[in-house]
Design a protein around this motif. Structure first.
Motif, PDB file in Angstrom:
ATOM      1  N   ASP A  64     -27.150  13.826  26.136  1.00 22.77           N
ATOM      2  CA  ASP A  64     -28.411  13.955  26.864  1.00 22.77           C
ATOM      3  C   ASP A  64     -28.894  12.587  27.314  1.00 22.77           C
ATOM      4  N   TYR A  65     -29.296  12.497  28.545  1.00 22.22           N
ATOM      5  CA  TYR A  65     -29.814  11.260  29.124  1.00 22.22           C
ATOM      6  C   TYR A  65     -28.894  10.056  28.860  1.00 22.22           C
ATOM      7  N   PRO A  66     -27.678  10.057  29.374  1.00 25.44           N
ATOM      8  CA  PRO A  66     -26.762   8.952  29.071  1.00 25.44           C
ATOM      9  C   PRO A  66     -27.199   7.622  29.688  1.00 25.44           C
ATOM     10  N   ASP A  67     -27.964   7.670  30.778  1.00 22.49           N
ATOM     11  CA  ASP A  67     -28.410   6.417  31.385  1.00 22.49           C
ATOM     12  C   ASP A  67     -29.571   5.785  30.623  1.00 22.49           C
ATOM     13  N   MET A  68     -30.168   6.504  29.674  1.00 25.12           N
ATOM     14  CA  MET A  68     -31.266   5.986  28.877  1.00 25.12           C
ATOM     15  C   MET A  68     -30.788   5.353  27.570  1.00 25.12           C
ATOM     16  N   ARG A  69     -29.497   5.481  27.272  1.00 25.97           N
ATOM     17  CA  ARG A  69     -28.971   4.977  26.006  1.00 25.97           C
ATOM     18  C   ARG A  69     -28.217   3.681  26.218  1.00 25.97           C
ATOM     19  N   MET A  70     -28.159   2.863  25.181  1.00 27.15           N
ATOM     20  CA  MET A  70     -27.349   1.651  25.226  1.00 27.15           C
ATOM     21  C   MET A  70     -25.876   2.040  25.169  1.00 27.15           C
ATOM     22  N   PRO A  71     -25.011   1.328  25.876  1.00 24.73           N
ATOM     23  CA  PRO A  71     -23.590   1.689  25.866  1.00 24.73           C
ATOM     24  C   PRO A  71     -22.872   1.308  24.576  1.00 24.73           C
ATOM     25  N   PHE A  72     -23.520   0.563  23.685  1.00 23.57           N
ATOM     26  CA  PHE A  72     -22.880   0.174  22.431  1.00 23.57           C
ATOM     27  C   PHE A  72     -23.902   0.236  21.313  1.00 23.57           C
ATOM     28  N   GLN A  73     -23.416   0.231  20.107  1.00 25.70           N
ATOM     29  CA  GLN A  73     -24.254   0.438  18.944  1.00 25.70           C
ATOM     30  C   GLN A  73     -25.083  -0.806  18.629  1.00 25.70           C
ATOM     31  N   HIS A  74     -26.305  -0.559  18.151  1.00 24.57           N
ATOM     32  CA  HIS A  74     -27.218  -1.637  17.794  1.00 24.57           C
ATOM     33  C   HIS A  74     -26.622  -2.472  16.656  1.00 24.57           C
ATOM     34  N   GLY A  75     -26.673  -3.801  16.804  1.00 22.31           N
ATOM     35  CA  GLY A  75     -26.213  -4.692  15.758  1.00 22.31           C
ATOM     36  C   GLY A  75     -24.786  -5.169  15.912  1.00 22.31           C
ATOM     37  N   THR A  76     -24.036  -4.630  16.855  1.00 18.94           N
ATOM     38  CA  THR A  76     -22.660  -5.079  17.048  1.00 18.94           C
ATOM     39  C   THR A  76     -22.652  -6.366  17.868  1.00 18.94           C
ATOM     40  N   LEU A  77     -21.493  -7.007  17.944  1.00 22.94           N
ATOM     41  CA  LEU A  77     -21.375  -8.246  18.723  1.00 22.94           C
ATOM     42  C   LEU A  77     -21.612  -7.997  20.204  1.00 22.94           C
ATOM     43  N   ALA A  78     -21.157  -6.859  20.703  1.00 27.65           N
ATOM     44  CA  ALA A  78     -21.382  -6.530  22.117  1.00 27.65           C
ATOM     45  C   ALA A  78     -22.872  -6.346  22.392  1.00 27.65           C
ATOM     46  N   TRP A  79     -23.583  -5.706  21.468  1.00 30.15           N
ATOM     47  CA  TRP A  79     -25.030  -5.534  21.631  1.00 30.15           C
ATOM     48  C   TRP A  79     -25.728  -6.888  21.608  1.00 30.15           C
ATOM     49  N   GLU A  80     -25.310  -7.786  20.693  1.00 30.37           N
ATOM     50  CA  GLU A  80     -25.946  -9.098  20.587  1.00 30.37           C
ATOM     51  C   GLU A  80     -25.744  -9.927  21.851  1.00 30.37           C
ATOM     52  N   ALA A  81     -24.530  -9.891  22.414  1.00 27.60           N
ATOM     53  CA  ALA A  81     -24.263 -10.617  23.656  1.00 27.60           C
ATOM     54  C   ALA A  81     -25.119 -10.058  24.791  1.00 27.60           C
ATOM     55  N   SER A  82     -25.243  -8.756  24.853  1.00 30.39           N
ATOM     56  CA  SER A  82     -26.065  -8.134  25.885  1.00 30.39           C
ATOM     57  C   SER A  82     -27.535  -8.473  25.694  1.00 30.39           C
ATOM     58  N   TYR A  83     -27.999  -8.506  24.460  1.00 31.77           N
ATOM     59  CA  TYR A  83     -29.397  -8.801  24.175  1.00 31.77           C
ATOM     60  C   TYR A  83     -29.749 -10.222  24.610  1.00 31.77           C
ATOM     61  N   HIS A  84     -28.879 -11.187  24.313  1.00 33.61           N
ATOM     62  CA  HIS A  84     -29.172 -12.564  24.691  1.00 33.61           C
ATOM     63  C   HIS A  84     -29.174 -12.735  26.209  1.00 33.61           C
ATOM     64  N   CYS A  85     -28.348 -12.019  26.911  1.00 29.80           N
ATOM     65  CA  CYS A  85     -28.389 -12.059  28.384  1.00 29.80           C
ATOM     66  C   CYS A  85     -29.704 -11.486  28.890  1.00 29.80           C
ATOM     67  N   TRP A  86     -30.155 -10.401  28.283  1.00 34.24           N
ATOM     68  CA  TRP A  86     -31.393  -9.748  28.699  1.00 34.24           C
ATOM     69  C   TRP A  86     -32.592 -10.668  28.474  1.00 34.24           C
ATOM     70  N   VAL A  87     -32.631 -11.363  27.344  1.00 33.18           N
ATOM     71  CA  VAL A  87     -33.727 -12.283  27.049  1.00 33.18           C
ATOM     72  C   VAL A  87     -33.717 -13.439  28.045  1.00 33.18           C
ATOM     73  N   GLY A  88     -32.543 -13.934  28.407  1.00 33.07           N
ATOM     74  CA  GLY A  88     -32.445 -15.017  29.382  1.00 33.07           C
ATOM     75  C   GLY A  88     -32.949 -14.609  30.753  1.00 33.07           C
ATOM     76  N   ILE A  89     -32.612 -13.405  31.180  1.00 34.13           N
ATOM     77  CA  ILE A  89     -33.078 -12.914  32.477  1.00 34.13           C
ATOM     78  C   ILE A  89     -34.590 -12.736  32.474  1.00 34.13           C
ATOM     79  N   GLU A  90     -35.140 -12.192  31.392  1.00 34.61           N
ATOM     80  CA  GLU A  90     -36.593 -12.031  31.308  1.00 34.61           C
ATOM     81  C   GLU A  90     -37.302 -13.377  31.330  1.00 34.61           C
ATOM     82  N   SER A  91     -36.709 -14.385  30.695  1.00 32.53           N
ATOM     83  CA  SER A  91     -37.276 -15.726  30.718  1.00 32.53           C
ATOM     84  C   SER A  91     -37.257 -16.298  32.135  1.00 32.53           C
ATOM     85  N   LEU A  92     -36.169 -16.077  32.851  1.00 35.96           N
ATOM     86  CA  LEU A  92     -36.075 -16.530  34.243  1.00 35.96           C
ATOM     87  C   LEU A  92     -37.139 -15.857  35.107  1.00 35.96           C
ATOM     88  N   PHE A  93     -37.307 -14.552  34.954  1.00 36.93           N
ATOM     89  CA  PHE A  93     -38.323 -13.842  35.727  1.00 36.93           C
ATOM     90  C   PHE A  93     -39.725 -14.348  35.389  1.00 36.93           C
TER      91      PHE A  93
END
Length: 124
Positions: free
Chosen positions: A5-34
């Motif tokens: 249900d609602y696949p576009d509303m979910r993260m593509p990887f599990q919370h706490g994994t290395l892939a999630w952490e890399a994605s999170y740091h990119c997201w924080v950087g983009i928000e800082s730029l904005f």
């Protein structure tokens, strides 16, 4: 509710994994730029660029991002008391380094004592 249900509303990887952490740091950087573009540095808002066509907007956005990058580099060099890249290119002299003294931190009790003495006034 299922995982499908609602696949576009979910993260593509599990919370706490290395892939999630890399994605999170990119997201924080983009928000800082904005935030730097909108409020902290430049004040880019609706109507900031005037022109017609995606090419002109892309060119103006590129110049704006380049200006933001130059401001960030200048502030970085100023905080470290070194010459920035433009000053080095123009042949300016290196800034003199000042000796920094460490300040003693005031404790909470000392601050409260000083304010209580100021409140009572002299001779009381």
């Amino acid at each position: 509710m299922n995982d499908s249900d609602y696949p576009d509303m979910r993260m593509p990887f599990q919370h706490g994994t290395l892939a999630w952490e890399a994605s999170y740091h990119c997201w924080v950087g983009i928000e800082s730029l904005f935030a730097d573009l909108k409020k902290n540095r430049l004040g880019v808002h609706r109507g900031y660029f005037r022109g017609f066509g995606i090419r002109r907007y892309t060119l103006l956005a590129g110049f704006t991002l380049a200006a933001l990058n130059i401001l960030n580099l200048h502030d970085w060099a100023t905080r470290r008391e070194v010459l920035d890249s433009w000053g080095r290119f123009l042949g300016e002299p290196e800034p003199e380094r000042r000796l920094r003294r460490r300040r003693r931190r005031s404790t909470h009790s000392a601050t409260r004592h000083a304010t209580s003495l100021a409140a009572t006034g002299p001779g009381r």
